[in-house]
Design a protein around this motif. Sequence first.
Motif, PDB file in Angstrom:
ATOM      1  N   MET A   1      18.464 -57.511 -27.007  1.00 34.90           N
ATOM      2  CA  MET A   1      19.741 -56.865 -26.673  1.00 34.90           C
ATOM      3  C   MET A   1      19.519 -55.381 -26.430  1.00 34.90           C
ATOM      4  SD  MET A   1      23.233 -56.772 -28.955  1.00 34.90           S
ATOM      5  CE  MET A   1      24.494 -55.565 -28.631  1.00 34.90           C
ATOM      6  N   ASP A   2      20.114 -54.880 -25.339  1.00 34.89           N
ATOM      7  CA  ASP A   2      19.952 -53.484 -24.983  1.00 34.89           C
ATOM      8  C   ASP A   2      21.273 -52.736 -25.110  1.00 34.89           C
ATOM      9  OD1 ASP A   2      17.363 -54.039 -24.469  1.00 34.89           O
ATOM     10  OD2 ASP A   2      17.516 -53.958 -22.280  1.00 34.89           O
ATOM     11  N   LEU A   3      21.179 -51.444 -25.396  1.00 29.15           N
ATOM     12  CA  LEU A   3      22.333 -50.559 -25.450  1.00 29.15           C
ATOM     13  C   LEU A   3      22.015 -49.338 -24.612  1.00 29.15           C
ATOM     14  CD1 LEU A   3      25.137 -50.150 -26.766  1.00 29.15           C
ATOM     15  CD2 LEU A   3      23.990 -48.865 -28.590  1.00 29.15           C
ATOM     16  N   PHE A   4      22.776 -49.136 -23.507  1.00 27.24           N
ATOM     17  CA  PHE A   4      22.505 -48.055 -22.572  1.00 27.24           C
ATOM     18  C   PHE A   4      21.076 -48.134 -22.040  1.00 27.24           C
ATOM     19  CE2 PHE A   4      25.591 -46.253 -25.674  1.00 27.24           C
ATOM     20  CZ  PHE A   4      26.701 -46.214 -24.833  1.00 27.24           C
ATOM     21  N   GLY A   5      20.602 -49.355 -21.855  1.00 30.47           N
ATOM     22  CA  GLY A   5      19.279 -49.545 -21.284  1.00 30.47           C
ATOM     23  C   GLY A   5      18.142 -49.395 -22.264  1.00 30.47           C
ATOM     24  N   VAL A   6      18.452 -49.257 -23.551  1.00 32.91           N
ATOM     25  CA  VAL A   6      17.414 -49.078 -24.578  1.00 32.91           C
ATOM     26  C   VAL A   6      17.548 -50.200 -25.600  1.00 32.91           C
ATOM     27  CG1 VAL A   6      16.416 -47.531 -26.290  1.00 32.91           C
ATOM     28  CG2 VAL A   6      17.533 -46.580 -24.260  1.00 32.91           C
ATOM     29  N   SER A   7      16.437 -50.775 -26.018  1.00 33.92           N
ATOM     30  CA  SER A   7      16.429 -51.851 -26.999  1.00 33.92           C
ATOM     31  C   SER A   7      17.111 -51.414 -28.296  1.00 33.92           C
ATOM     32  CB  SER A   7      14.989 -52.270 -27.290  1.00 33.92           C
ATOM     33  OG  SER A   7      14.918 -53.073 -28.437  1.00 33.92           O
ATOM     34  N   VAL A   8      18.006 -52.273 -28.819  1.00 37.52           N
ATOM     35  CA  VAL A   8      18.696 -51.979 -30.080  1.00 37.52           C
ATOM     36  C   VAL A   8      17.689 -51.863 -31.217  1.00 37.52           C
ATOM     37  CG1 VAL A   8      20.322 -52.879 -31.786  1.00 37.52           C
ATOM     38  CG2 VAL A   8      20.856 -53.053 -29.359  1.00 37.52           C
ATOM     39  N   THR A   9      16.660 -52.716 -31.173  1.00 32.63           N
ATOM     40  CA  THR A   9      15.613 -52.653 -32.205  1.00 32.63           C
ATOM     41  C   THR A   9      14.923 -51.296 -32.196  1.00 32.63           C
ATOM     42  OG1 THR A   9      15.205 -55.034 -31.990  1.00 32.63           O
ATOM     43  CG2 THR A   9      13.487 -53.712 -33.046  1.00 32.63           C
ATOM     44  N   LEU A  10      14.622 -50.784 -30.980  1.00 36.05           N
ATOM     45  CA  LEU A  10      13.969 -49.485 -30.867  1.00 36.05           C
ATOM     46  C   LEU A  10      14.891 -48.377 -31.361  1.00 36.05           C
ATOM     47  CD1 LEU A  10      11.360 -48.141 -29.908  1.00 36.05           C
ATOM     48  CD2 LEU A  10      12.414 -47.857 -27.654  1.00 36.05           C
ATOM     49  N   LEU A  11      16.185 -48.470 -31.021  1.00 29.77           N
ATOM     50  CA  LEU A  11      17.148 -47.470 -31.490  1.00 29.77           C
ATOM     51  C   LEU A  11      17.226 -47.473 -33.015  1.00 29.77           C
ATOM     52  CD1 LEU A  11      20.102 -47.944 -28.952  1.00 29.77           C
ATOM     53  CD2 LEU A  11      18.528 -46.006 -29.089  1.00 29.77           C
ATOM     54  N   ALA A  12      17.257 -48.675 -33.611  1.00 35.05           N
ATOM     55  CA  ALA A  12      17.320 -48.771 -35.070  1.00 35.05           C
ATOM     56  C   ALA A  12      16.055 -48.208 -35.709  1.00 35.05           C
ATOM     57  CB  ALA A  12      17.516 -50.227 -35.486  1.00 35.05           C
ATOM     58  N   THR A  13      14.913 -48.471 -35.061  1.00 33.14           N
ATOM     59  CA  THR A  13      13.643 -47.958 -35.575  1.00 33.14           C
ATOM     60  C   THR A  13      13.629 -46.433 -35.566  1.00 33.14           C
ATOM     61  OG1 THR A  13      12.444 -49.913 -34.789  1.00 33.14           O
ATOM     62  CG2 THR A  13      11.145 -47.942 -35.251  1.00 33.14           C
ATOM     63  N   PHE A  14      14.053 -45.847 -34.443  1.00 32.37           N
ATOM     64  CA  PHE A  14      14.089 -44.386 -34.333  1.00 32.37           C
ATOM     65  C   PHE A  14      15.078 -43.786 -35.328  1.00 32.37           C
ATOM     66  CE2 PHE A  14      12.439 -44.497 -29.744  1.00 32.37           C
ATOM     67  CZ  PHE A  14      11.174 -44.102 -30.143  1.00 32.37           C
ATOM     68  N   THR A  15      16.225 -44.455 -35.535  1.00 28.67           N
ATOM     69  CA  THR A  15      17.216 -43.942 -36.477  1.00 28.67           C
ATOM     70  C   THR A  15      16.667 -43.943 -37.902  1.00 28.67           C
ATOM     71  OG1 THR A  15      19.021 -44.780 -35.083  1.00 28.67           O
ATOM     72  CG2 THR A  15      19.565 -44.211 -37.352  1.00 28.67           C
ATOM     73  N   GLY A  16      16.003 -45.032 -38.282  1.00 21.62           N
ATOM     74  CA  GLY A  16      15.399 -45.104 -39.608  1.00 21.62           C
ATOM     75  C   GLY A  16      14.285 -44.086 -39.782  1.00 21.62           C
ATOM     76  N   PHE A  17      13.486 -43.922 -38.729  1.00 19.44           N
ATOM     77  CA  PHE A  17      12.404 -42.942 -38.766  1.00 19.44           C
ATOM     78  C   PHE A  17      12.979 -41.536 -38.901  1.00 19.44           C
ATOM     79  CE2 PHE A  17       8.543 -41.115 -36.340  1.00 19.44           C
ATOM     80  CZ  PHE A  17       7.808 -41.015 -37.518  1.00 19.44           C
ATOM     81  N   GLY A  18      14.092 -41.279 -38.187  1.00  9.70           N
ATOM     82  CA  GLY A  18      14.740 -39.976 -38.264  1.00  9.70           C
ATOM     83  C   GLY A  18      15.252 -39.677 -39.660  1.00  9.70           C
ATOM     84  N   LEU A  19      15.823 -40.703 -40.329  1.00  4.67           N
ATOM     85  CA  LEU A  19      16.295 -40.532 -41.705  1.00  4.67           C
ATOM     86  C   LEU A  19      15.145 -40.153 -42.628  1.00  4.67           C
ATOM     87  CD1 LEU A  19      18.475 -40.919 -43.937  1.00  4.67           C
ATOM     88  CD2 LEU A  19      17.783 -43.316 -44.043  1.00  4.67           C
ATOM     89  N   LEU A  20      14.032 -40.851 -42.467  1.00  2.53           N
ATOM     90  CA  LEU A  20      12.846 -40.611 -43.294  1.00  2.53           C
ATOM     91  C   LEU A  20      12.326 -39.194 -43.108  1.00  2.53           C
ATOM     92  CD1 LEU A  20      11.012 -42.435 -45.139  1.00  2.53           C
ATOM     93  CD2 LEU A  20       9.528 -42.675 -43.155  1.00  2.53           C
ATOM     94  N   ILE A  21      12.163 -38.791 -41.849  1.00  2.00           N
ATOM     95  CA  ILE A  21      11.617 -37.467 -41.553  1.00  2.00           C
ATOM     96  C   ILE A  21      12.615 -36.383 -41.923  1.00  2.00           C
ATOM     97  CG2 ILE A  21      10.738 -35.968 -39.731  1.00  2.00           C
ATOM     98  CD1 ILE A  21       9.799 -38.471 -38.285  1.00  2.00           C
ATOM     99  N   GLY A  22      13.916 -36.673 -41.745  1.00  2.00           N
ATOM    100  CA  GLY A  22      14.932 -35.684 -42.100  1.00  2.00           C
ATOM    101  C   GLY A  22      14.865 -35.298 -43.567  1.00  2.00           C
ATOM    102  N   ILE A  23      14.632 -36.289 -44.439  1.00  2.00           N
ATOM    103  CA  ILE A  23      14.506 -36.007 -45.870  1.00  2.00           C
ATOM    104  C   ILE A  23      13.336 -35.052 -46.111  1.00  2.00           C
ATOM    105  CG2 ILE A  23      13.934 -37.013 -48.122  1.00  2.00           C
ATOM    106  CD1 ILE A  23      15.417 -39.542 -47.254  1.00  2.00           C
TER     107      ILE A  23
END
Length: 345
Positions: A1-23
């Motif tokens: 499944m894609d959202l705005f042409g980007v894989s939802v899995t990839l978006l979720a991965t980047f969001t989780g990675f961002g949370l980790l690095i943000g801390i």
Amino acid sequence: MDLFGVSVTLLATFTGFGLLIGILFGFFGMGGSFLVTPALLVMGYEPNVAVGSGLAFVFGTSVIATLKHRDLGQVDYKLGVLMIAGTTAGIEVGKVGLEYLQHIGLAGSVVSVAYVLLLGGIGAFVTRESLKGGDGGGLEHDVDEDTDVDEDDIPEIAQKIQSYRIPPMMSLRGGFQVSLWMILAVAFATGLLSGFLGVGGGFIRMPALFYLIGVPVPVAVGTDLFEIVFSGGIGSFLYAQSGAVDLSIVVPLLAGSALGARLGAAATSLVEEEDIKIYFGIMLLLGAVAVAVRQVGGVLEMPVLDSVSLAIILGAALLVSGAVSYSAVRELRRDAAERSVTAEA
């Protein structure tokens, strides 16, 4: 499944990675491009996109984290502006040295070895000093502008630098004074290393502010982040002009880091200062191992070691951010228990 042409899995991965690095970013004042850029390179993105998107992420996250540190009174704007001036000059000189090494064909090997040695050296030094300091050398968590820092809490090197009373003298947060020229000299030295190694320099500036100038660790983190707002902003703007900033990477990373950066920044007012330095040292030591593995992979032409390096980086980020979160929760529970006992008494 894609959202705005980007894989939802990839978006979720980047969001989780961002949370980790943000801390990590909010807690240490470093860790953004140090973690994001290598990860994007291993994932197959072009180098300019990896660097440009990493800088854009660093800029956004540093703004969020700096605002939280400002709310906690942990940003020394006067010191930050002076550090920016000295660092900028140092970066320019460092770039000249790097260009000379490129001209004679030694840049790759020299920079790689220097980067590993510097990461490992700073990490080992900070960890050793923190473990040696024990429980008696920590500053209070909350840094008030009118609260003086006990001389026993200032590293010996910083006390020596503060003893050079060369006018004009600058009053810094914590109730002590340092010569303007000493601040500029430290800033120039950290900028020189940043320009030579081609890195943002957060892992250099934060310990330099504490060990060389004597700034309390939470203020050192907040002031370092204040500097990164400018360096990250300029860098991401320049890369964006050439189309090297990929918003499908940056936006989900920032979505995660918006929360993580505030959590990490808030944790600096809860976690013991010695623990902050220990976590910082461990992060740098594991980073040095990751960089060394990647360099060995390049020499031996073993691409699999790039994946091993990335795994070490991600493992280090997960381990340290988890330890930071656990320590913050532990302190909150301890404070709540103490308030409960006081109320019952």
